[in-house]
Enzyme design. Structure first.
Site, PDB file in Angstrom:
ATOM      1  N   CYS A 192       0.761  -1.184  -0.189  1.00 35.51           N
ATOM      2  CA  CYS A 192       0.018  -0.164  -0.035  1.00 35.51           C
ATOM      3  C   CYS A 192       1.044   1.140   0.102  1.00 35.51           C
ATOM      4  O   CYS A 192       1.983   1.260   0.756  1.00 35.51           O
ATOM      5  CB  CYS A 192      -0.888   0.060   1.171  1.00 35.51           C
ATOM      6  SG  CYS A 192      -2.126  -1.197   1.069  1.00 35.51           S
ATOM      7  N   ARG A 238       3.738  -0.411  -4.814  1.00 39.16           N
ATOM      8  CA  ARG A 238       3.675  -0.980  -3.334  1.00 39.16           C
ATOM      9  C   ARG A 238       2.389  -1.398  -3.429  1.00 39.16           C
ATOM     10  O   ARG A 238       1.802  -2.226  -2.307  1.00 39.16           O
ATOM     11  CB  ARG A 238       3.362   0.385  -2.533  1.00 39.16           C
ATOM     12  CG  ARG A 238       4.930   0.955  -2.478  1.00 39.16           C
ATOM     13  CD  ARG A 238       4.785   2.245  -1.635  1.00 39.16           C
ATOM     14  NE  ARG A 238       4.841   1.678  -0.182  1.00 39.16           N
ATOM     15  CZ  ARG A 238       5.956   1.407   0.787  1.00 39.16           C
ATOM     16  NH1 ARG A 238       7.117   1.775   0.172  1.00 39.16           N
ATOM     17  NH2 ARG A 238       5.539   0.977   1.683  1.00 39.16           N
ATOM     18  N   TRP A 286      -2.782  -2.655  -1.581  1.00 42.36           N
ATOM     19  CA  TRP A 286      -2.502  -3.982  -1.825  1.00 42.36           C
ATOM     20  C   TRP A 286      -3.189  -4.595  -0.607  1.00 42.36           C
ATOM     21  O   TRP A 286      -3.258  -4.309   0.502  1.00 42.36           O
ATOM     22  CB  TRP A 286      -1.090  -4.439  -1.576  1.00 42.36           C
ATOM     23  CG  TRP A 286      -0.814  -5.753  -1.667  1.00 42.36           C
ATOM     24  CD1 TRP A 286      -0.594  -6.597  -2.828  1.00 42.36           C
ATOM     25  CD2 TRP A 286      -0.859  -6.675  -0.651  1.00 42.36           C
ATOM     26  NE1 TRP A 286      -0.255  -7.844  -2.712  1.00 42.36           N
ATOM     27  CE2 TRP A 286      -0.304  -8.036  -1.254  1.00 42.36           C
ATOM     28  CE3 TRP A 286      -1.123  -6.875   0.681  1.00 42.36           C
ATOM     29  CZ2 TRP A 286      -0.410  -9.252  -0.770  1.00 42.36           C
ATOM     30  CZ3 TRP A 286      -0.890  -8.125   1.232  1.00 42.36           C
ATOM     31  CH2 TRP A 286      -0.536  -9.362   0.456  1.00 42.36           C
ATOM     32  N   ASN A 322      -1.795   2.087   5.687  1.00 41.76           N
ATOM     33  CA  ASN A 322      -1.087   0.924   5.305  1.00 41.76           C
ATOM     34  C   ASN A 322      -0.696   0.263   6.447  1.00 41.76           C
ATOM     35  O   ASN A 322      -0.108   0.520   7.286  1.00 41.76           O
ATOM     36  CB  ASN A 322       0.350   1.446   4.760  1.00 41.76           C
ATOM     37  CG  ASN A 322       1.526   0.587   4.212  1.00 41.76           C
ATOM     38  OD1 ASN A 322       1.116  -0.833   4.003  1.00 41.76           O
ATOM     39  ND2 ASN A 322       2.607   0.854   4.282  1.00 41.76           N
ATOM     40  N   GLY A 323      -0.985  -1.207   6.344  1.00 43.58           N
ATOM     41  CA  GLY A 323      -0.652  -2.164   7.557  1.00 43.58           C
ATOM     42  C   GLY A 323      -2.052  -2.998   7.958  1.00 43.58           C
ATOM     43  O   GLY A 323      -3.006  -3.100   6.923  1.00 43.58           O
ATOM     44  N   GLU A 363      16.268 -18.487  -7.196  1.00 44.01           N
ATOM     45  CA  GLU A 363      15.944 -17.370  -7.625  1.00 44.01           C
ATOM     46  C   GLU A 363      15.402 -17.452  -8.928  1.00 44.01           C
ATOM     47  O   GLU A 363      14.462 -16.636  -9.219  1.00 44.01           O
ATOM     48  CB  GLU A 363      17.279 -16.568  -7.625  1.00 44.01           C
ATOM     49  CG  GLU A 363      17.400 -15.153  -8.202  1.00 44.01           C
ATOM     50  CD  GLU A 363      16.232 -14.139  -7.460  1.00 44.01           C
ATOM     51  OE1 GLU A 363      15.726 -14.428  -6.391  1.00 44.01           O
ATOM     52  OE2 GLU A 363      15.759 -13.101  -8.031  1.00 44.01           O
ATOM     53  N   LYS A 407      11.767 -15.955  -9.936  1.00 42.22           N
ATOM     54  CA  LYS A 407      11.463 -14.884 -11.035  1.00 42.22           C
ATOM     55  C   LYS A 407      10.431 -15.424 -12.011  1.00 42.22           C
ATOM     56  O   LYS A 407       9.800 -14.656 -12.348  1.00 42.22           O
ATOM     57  CB  LYS A 407      12.784 -14.574 -11.659  1.00 42.22           C
ATOM     58  CG  LYS A 407      13.356 -13.313 -11.968  1.00 42.22           C
ATOM     59  CD  LYS A 407      13.859 -12.390 -10.822  1.00 42.22           C
ATOM     60  CE  LYS A 407      12.916 -12.381  -9.392  1.00 42.22           C
ATOM     61  NZ  LYS A 407      13.770 -11.854  -8.514  1.00 42.22           N
ATOM     62  N   GLU A 438       6.779 -15.633 -10.459  1.00 40.01           N
ATOM     63  CA  GLU A 438       6.166 -14.420 -10.126  1.00 40.01           C
ATOM     64  C   GLU A 438       5.753 -13.548 -11.197  1.00 40.01           C
ATOM     65  O   GLU A 438       4.737 -12.748 -11.046  1.00 40.01           O
ATOM     66  CB  GLU A 438       7.026 -13.555  -9.021  1.00 40.01           C
ATOM     67  CG  GLU A 438       8.169 -12.977  -9.638  1.00 40.01           C
ATOM     68  CD  GLU A 438       8.980 -12.188  -8.566  1.00 40.01           C
ATOM     69  OE1 GLU A 438       8.573 -11.734  -7.673  1.00 40.01           O
ATOM     70  OE2 GLU A 438      10.350 -12.305  -8.505  1.00 40.01           O
ATOM     71  N   HIS A 495      14.303 -37.025  -4.670  1.00 43.63           N
ATOM     72  CA  HIS A 495      13.534 -37.547  -3.716  1.00 43.63           C
ATOM     73  C   HIS A 495      12.315 -37.047  -3.669  1.00 43.63           C
ATOM     74  O   HIS A 495      11.481 -36.931  -2.578  1.00 43.63           O
ATOM     75  CB  HIS A 495      14.296 -36.848  -2.341  1.00 43.63           C
ATOM     76  CG  HIS A 495      15.818 -37.409  -2.078  1.00 43.63           C
ATOM     77  ND1 HIS A 495      15.891 -38.735  -1.628  1.00 43.63           N
ATOM     78  CD2 HIS A 495      17.125 -36.909  -2.526  1.00 43.63           C
ATOM     79  CE1 HIS A 495      17.238 -38.709  -1.629  1.00 43.63           C
ATOM     80  NE2 HIS A 495      17.836 -37.976  -2.264  1.00 43.63           N
ATOM     81  N   LYS A 552       5.775  -4.511  -4.059  1.00 44.43           N
ATOM     82  CA  LYS A 552       7.296  -4.377  -3.605  1.00 44.43           C
ATOM     83  C   LYS A 552       6.859  -3.829  -2.163  1.00 44.43           C
ATOM     84  O   LYS A 552       6.056  -3.221  -1.614  1.00 44.43           O
ATOM     85  CB  LYS A 552       7.598  -3.140  -4.402  1.00 44.43           C
ATOM     86  CG  LYS A 552       9.362  -3.624  -4.450  1.00 44.43           C
ATOM     87  CD  LYS A 552       9.877  -2.917  -5.576  1.00 44.43           C
ATOM     88  CE  LYS A 552      11.328  -3.479  -5.634  1.00 44.43           C
ATOM     89  NZ  LYS A 552      11.448  -4.714  -6.076  1.00 44.43           N
TER      90      LYS A 552
END
Ligand code: F6R
Length: 613
Positions: free
Chosen positions: A2, A27, A73, A99-100, A486, A490, A493, A509, A608
């Protein structure tokens, strides 16, 4: 997560808020909204990106010199017009952006409903603004800043909020706990933002409130204090030098593509001044603080999330083998809740691009309480993690705006390698020759990364081959394992194709069950101590008809015989592999996502700077 923006001054607020929201959009982009006060409150909010809001509000007369804006978000409640911020209190007096996450919102909501409050959205934020209103009605003689402080003392969770009060049209109140806020001071005006980059084109005079602060602004004054009470004070202003041009795409089709291309420069910037003039020593005075006696540090624990965790895993491989110091790499989100045994003989290193990742912050706070030294490797100056650390090695990557991390990862690896050489040297583990070899290799990396860009067309062709695959495996061994993780992160996402990274030997395995003639398997199979073993793993995939894509060192012959597609990267010292191999993997994710028509800068469901846990 956010983005919040506020303005108060003499200019028209609306265009400033919209511009700020565009800068903050990375964000969160589930919805956007603004509220501007000019006698009455004009509130516009819409599901979707800021451009949708802008279109919706176009033609409306949204004038006024004070306002707030939000890009969301979603946490509580689906992305929708109703759940978008700003939220209004029942009387319409207060407007809030947040935001939170408010953790005790259900208790508060039940109480407020009993008082007759009605809720129109599913959000915790609407509960918060009505709780403010209820305290305001109970305490009619108190200043709004006081009322908000009193109310917030009962609130648990994390927040960065800005409140606009219809009855105090010259004041904005902000508060932060566990979520970031910065204030910009102009001439007769103030800006409030989730990050500096959204306001730096208007002012370079920045105030960084502390966690737990309440901030009261008029267009000419700023007063701050801790929400628990104490005296109001005028905070210190810091002058920042962030370059505004770096916030633009600079002719590239996307921020991601720009940031991939930035890497030779960002790595060179990360190295600048950190290798002495003869190319023979690492210069990291930030570290001297922790190692007056190298043997006093018994263990180094890296804490991080996502891509930064992959850089931490790399640190584990490297530091143990090169410097002989015990290293643990931990997901910050697990570390913070598992009651870890740590004390003053541990050094905790937080890796974070944003410096605002909630779980990494909490892991650092925990380690600090238990007496560990705190070092951070961070990109954003002035962010929370450096402020909690005793020292920070800044990545110097420049702003990373694409949601998927690219140049932050390669500069994190660069900073880890510099740190490792410093430690190995202190431990007396490096010969002069070996140190020179490593430093020479590092200095050549920007050019090698540039050379790796030549792989673009080849990688684009591989993207065509894999774009319809249901699942893709990424396998590596040793230092190649974090690289495989990584690569998988990438790809998934950005392309939304299921992808998993594994140590190549673990394939047998379980993951091998996924392999059939439609499964691409990407091997990080460059020359190194485990090359032969990787070839055997490739044979196993080939025997099951998997499509082998191998990242190999230039001149490789044997992997080429087995692979369906080979991508040759410049041969480098193993410690440098993650930097050079990251480039084709970033390009693979970029091209695959682009072929599928996805937005590479703002992929689905992501944001982000993950400021909620
Ligand atoms: C992936 C990505 C994320 C971040 C993670 C940690 O491309 O960008 O996985 O790496 O959210 O963020 P920072 O490094 O800001 O703590």
């Amino acid at each position: 997560m956010c983005g919040i923006i506020g303005y108060l001054g003499t200019r028209e607020a609306y265009p400033l808020l919209i511009k700020g929201l565009k800068r903050l959009e990375y964000r969160g982009y589930d919805s956007a909204g603004i509220a501007v006060l000019n006698g009455s409150l004009s509130v516009y909010k819409k599901m979707g990106k800021v451009a949708v809001l802008e279109h919706y509000a176009s033609g409306e007369k949204v004038d006024g010199n004070i306002g707030i804006g939000h890009t969301r978000w979603a946490t509580h409640g689906i992305p929708s017009d109703l759940n978008s911020h700003p939220h209004l209190s029942n009387s319409g007096r207060l407007a809030i952006i947040h935001n939170g996450i408010i953790e005790n919102y259900e208790v508060l909501r039940t109480e407020l409903m009993a008082e007759g409050y009605v809720f129109h959205s599913d959000t915790d934020t609407e509960v918060l603004v009505n709780y403010f209103e209820s305290v305001l009605l109970a305490e009619p003689n108190r200043a709004i800043s006081e009322v908000i402080s009193i109310a917030l003392r009962r609130v648990t969770g994390s927040y960065a909020i800005v409140v606009l009060d219809h009855q105090n049209p010259d004041i904005l109140i902000a508060a932060r706990k566990g979520s970031p806020i910065v204030i910009g001071k102009g001439a007769g005006e103030f800006f409030i933002s989730s990050d500096v980059n959204a306001i730096v084109e208007h002012t370079r005079d920045i105030i960084y409130p502390m966690d737990g602060d309440v901030i009261a602004l008029t267009k000419n004054t700023i007063m701050v204090r801790n929400l628990e009470g104490g005296q109001w004070y005028v905070p210190e202003i810091k002058v920042v030098t962030n370059a505004v041009e770096e916030l633009e795409k600079g002719g590239y089709a996307s921020f991601m593509l720009k940031e991939i291309n930035d890497q030779p420069v960002s790595i060179a910037n990360c190295l600048a001044g950190r290798i002495d003039i003869n190319g023979s020593r690492v210069v990291l005075p930030e570290l001297d603080l922790f190692f007056p006696d190298i043997n006093a540090v018994k263990r180094i624990i890296f804490v991080a999330c996502g891509t930064s965790y992959h850089a931490s895993l790399y640190a584990g491989y490297l530091i143990e083998s090169m410097a002989g110091i015990r290293v643990q790499a931990e997901y910050a989100s697990e570390f913070r809740y598992r009651d870890p045994v740590i004390d003053g003989s541990d050094l905790v290193v937080a890796i974070s691009q944003s410096g605002e990742t909630a779980d990494t912050i909490a892991a650092v706070e925990l380690a600090k309480q238990r007496g560990a030294g705190i070092l951070s490797l961070c990109n954003v100056a002035g962010s929370s993690i450096p402020r909690l650390s005793s020292a920070t090695i800044y990545l110097q990557a420049g702003p990373e705006i694409g949601v998927a991390s690219t140049k932050a990862f390669t500069t994190q690896v660069t900073a880890v390698l510099l740190t490792t050489i410093y430690l190995a040297d202190k431990k007396g583990k490096l010969t002069e020759e070996r140190r020179k070899e490593l430093l020479g290799g590092l200095q050549a990396v920007p050019e090698l990364v540039r050379q790796a860009f030549a792989l673009n067309d080849q990688v684009a062709a591989v993207a065509k081959r894999i774009k319809d695959a249901p699942t893709i495996l990424f396998l590596g061994r040793g230092i190649g394992f974090p690289v495989a993780l990584e690569g998988a992160l990438k790809l998934k996402e950005l392309s939304y194709i299921h992808a998993e990274g594994h140590p190549a030997a673990e394939m047998k395995h379980g993951p091998i069950a996924l392999i059939d003639a439609h499964t691409p398997v990407v091997f990080i199979a460059t020359q190194g101590p485990l090359y032969e073993k990787l070839l055997s793993n490739m044979q196993e995939v080939k025997a099951r008809k998997g499509i082998i894509i191998a990242i190999v060192s230039t001149g490789d012959v044997r992997a080429k015989e087995l692979a369906d597609h080979c991508i040759e990267i410049p041969a480098v010292e193993e410690a440098l592999l993650p930097i050079v191999a990251a480039v084709p993997l970033q390009l693979l994710a970029y091209h695959t996502a682009s072929l599928l028509g996805h937005d590479v800068d703002q992929p689905r469901n992501l944001a982000k700077s993950v400021t909620v846990e």
